[in-house]
Motif scaffolding. Structure first.
Motif, short mmCIF file in Angstrom:
data_model
loop_
_atom_site.label_atom_id
_atom_site.label_comp_id
_atom_site.label_asym_id
_atom_site.label_seq_id
_atom_site.Cartn_x
_atom_site.Cartn_y
_atom_site.Cartn_z
N ASP A 3 0.88 -1.14 -0.04
CA ASP A 3 -0.02 -0.17 -0.02
C ASP A 3 0.82 1.15 -0.05
OD1 ASP A 3 -2.25 -1.46 0.15
OD2 ASP A 3 -2.51 -1.55 2.09
N GLU A 4 0.56 2.24 -0.84
CA GLU A 4 1.40 3.45 -0.96
C GLU A 4 0.56 4.54 -0.48
OE1 GLU A 4 3.18 4.55 -4.65
OE2 GLU A 4 3.32 2.26 -5.36
N ALA A 5 1.26 5.29 0.37
CA ALA A 5 0.44 6.58 0.96
C ALA A 5 0.30 7.55 -0.24
CB ALA A 5 1.53 7.15 1.98
N ILE A 6 -1.11 7.98 -0.22
CA ILE A 6 -1.15 9.17 -1.21
C ILE A 6 -1.60 10.48 -0.48
CG2 ILE A 6 -3.16 9.67 -2.72
CD1 ILE A 6 -3.79 6.67 -3.08
N TYR A 7 -0.79 11.33 -0.82
CA TYR A 7 -0.96 12.81 -0.32
C TYR A 7 -1.74 13.81 -1.19
CZ TYR A 7 2.54 11.38 3.19
OH TYR A 7 3.27 10.41 4.34
N ARG A 22 -7.17 28.34 2.43
CA ARG A 22 -6.45 29.37 3.49
C ARG A 22 -6.93 28.64 4.90
NH1 ARG A 22 -7.44 35.85 4.05
NH2 ARG A 22 -5.90 36.04 5.64
N SER A 23 -8.16 28.00 4.89
CA SER A 23 -8.56 27.47 6.48
C SER A 23 -7.82 26.31 6.60
CB SER A 23 -10.25 27.49 6.26
OG SER A 23 -10.80 28.47 6.42
N VAL A 24 -7.79 25.69 5.44
CA VAL A 24 -6.86 24.32 5.54
C VAL A 24 -5.39 24.59 6.12
CG1 VAL A 24 -5.86 22.46 4.25
CG2 VAL A 24 -8.02 22.80 4.01
N ARG A 25 -4.84 25.63 5.35
CA ARG A 25 -3.40 25.94 5.87
C ARG A 25 -3.29 26.69 7.27
NH1 ARG A 25 -2.02 28.83 0.10
NH2 ARG A 25 -1.75 26.86 -0.99
N ARG A 26 -4.48 27.18 7.61
CA ARG A 26 -4.39 27.93 8.98
C ARG A 26 -4.42 26.62 10.10
NH1 ARG A 26 -8.24 33.05 8.80
NH2 ARG A 26 -6.74 34.47 7.69
N ALA A 27 -5.20 25.81 9.87
CA ALA A 27 -5.57 24.47 10.64
C ALA A 27 -4.36 23.73 10.71
CB ALA A 27 -6.81 23.75 10.05
N ALA A 28 -3.85 23.59 9.72
CA ALA A 28 -2.60 22.61 9.69
C ALA A 28 -1.25 23.51 10.50
CB ALA A 28 -2.07 22.63 8.29
N ALA A 29 -1.26 24.89 10.46
CA ALA A 29 -0.20 25.52 11.14
C ALA A 29 -0.45 25.48 12.48
CB ALA A 29 -0.19 27.02 10.57
N ALA A 30 -1.97 25.39 13.02
CA ALA A 30 -2.44 25.53 14.30
C ALA A 30 -2.39 24.06 15.01
CB ALA A 30 -3.82 26.11 14.41
N GLY A 31 -1.79 23.03 14.12
CA GLY A 31 -1.84 21.63 14.72
C GLY A 31 -3.28 20.93 14.61
N GLN A 32 -4.13 21.57 13.87
CA GLN A 32 -5.62 20.75 13.86
C GLN A 32 -5.59 19.76 12.85
OE1 GLN A 32 -7.70 24.45 13.68
NE2 GLN A 32 -7.87 24.69 15.88
N LEU A 33 -4.67 19.93 12.04
CA LEU A 33 -4.56 19.08 10.88
C LEU A 33 -3.41 18.12 10.78
CD1 LEU A 33 -6.50 20.81 7.61
CD2 LEU A 33 -7.34 18.88 9.42
N PRO A 34 -3.25 17.19 10.59
CA PRO A 34 -2.03 16.39 10.47
C PRO A 34 -1.28 16.65 9.15
CG PRO A 34 -3.75 14.78 10.41
CD PRO A 34 -4.44 15.82 10.63
N TYR A 35 -0.35 17.01 9.00
CA TYR A 35 0.56 17.18 7.38
C TYR A 35 1.94 16.99 7.56
CZ TYR A 35 2.60 21.41 9.74
OH TYR A 35 3.43 22.31 10.33
N VAL A 36 2.56 16.88 6.37
CA VAL A 36 3.97 16.89 6.26
C VAL A 36 4.43 18.07 5.21
CG1 VAL A 36 4.17 14.20 6.64
CG2 VAL A 36 3.94 15.07 4.34
N ARG A 37 5.63 18.38 5.38
CA ARG A 37 6.05 19.45 4.30
C ARG A 37 6.89 18.80 3.61
NH1 ARG A 37 4.43 25.10 5.60
NH2 ARG A 37 6.39 25.75 4.48
N LEU A 38 6.67 18.79 2.18
CA LEU A 38 7.32 18.36 1.28
C LEU A 38 7.57 19.58 0.09
CD1 LEU A 38 5.30 14.99 0.30
CD2 LEU A 38 7.72 15.37 1.48
N ARG A 39 8.83 19.67 -0.07
CA ARG A 39 9.52 20.87 -0.68
C ARG A 39 8.69 22.18 -0.49
NH1 ARG A 39 7.80 17.36 -5.31
NH2 ARG A 39 9.13 15.79 -5.05
N GLY A 40 8.63 22.44 0.81
CA GLY A 40 8.11 23.44 1.26
C GLY A 40 6.52 23.85 1.29
N GLU A 41 5.86 22.71 1.05
CA GLU A 41 4.48 23.10 0.70
C GLU A 41 3.71 21.78 1.77
OE1 GLU A 41 2.59 24.79 -1.10
OE2 GLU A 41 4.41 25.88 -2.13
#
Length: 70
Positions: A3-7, A22-41
């Motif tokens: 199984d491959e992870a799909i981002y 914008r709301s997604v980015r704010r939620a991620a920055a606030a720690g409300q959404l799990p994320y990773v940074r790939l190439r700065g995004e």
């Protein structure tokens, strides 16, 4: 085949969650959404987002919500 992870990017996460980019980015920055940074995004694991959409919303006052009696 394993199984491959799909981002998805912020726009894809916004579509899945019914939010603005914008709301997604704010939620991620606030720690409300799990994320990773790939190439700065921000990148969001699609399985994490799907699990969030299946979870019941938390009660506003901290108490468990129950259905009204009829």
């Amino acid at each position: 085949m394993a199984d491959e992870a799909i981002y998805v990017d912020s726009a894809g996460a916004a579509r899945l969650l019914g939010m603005s980019v914008r709301s997604v980015r704010r939620a991620a920055a606030a720690g409300q959404l799990p994320y990773v940074r790939l190439r700065g995004e921000y990148r969001f694991l699609i399985d994490d987002l799907r699990n969030l959409t299946r979870a019941p919303p938390p009660a506003r006052d901290g108490a468990a919500q129950t259905a009204p009696e009829v």
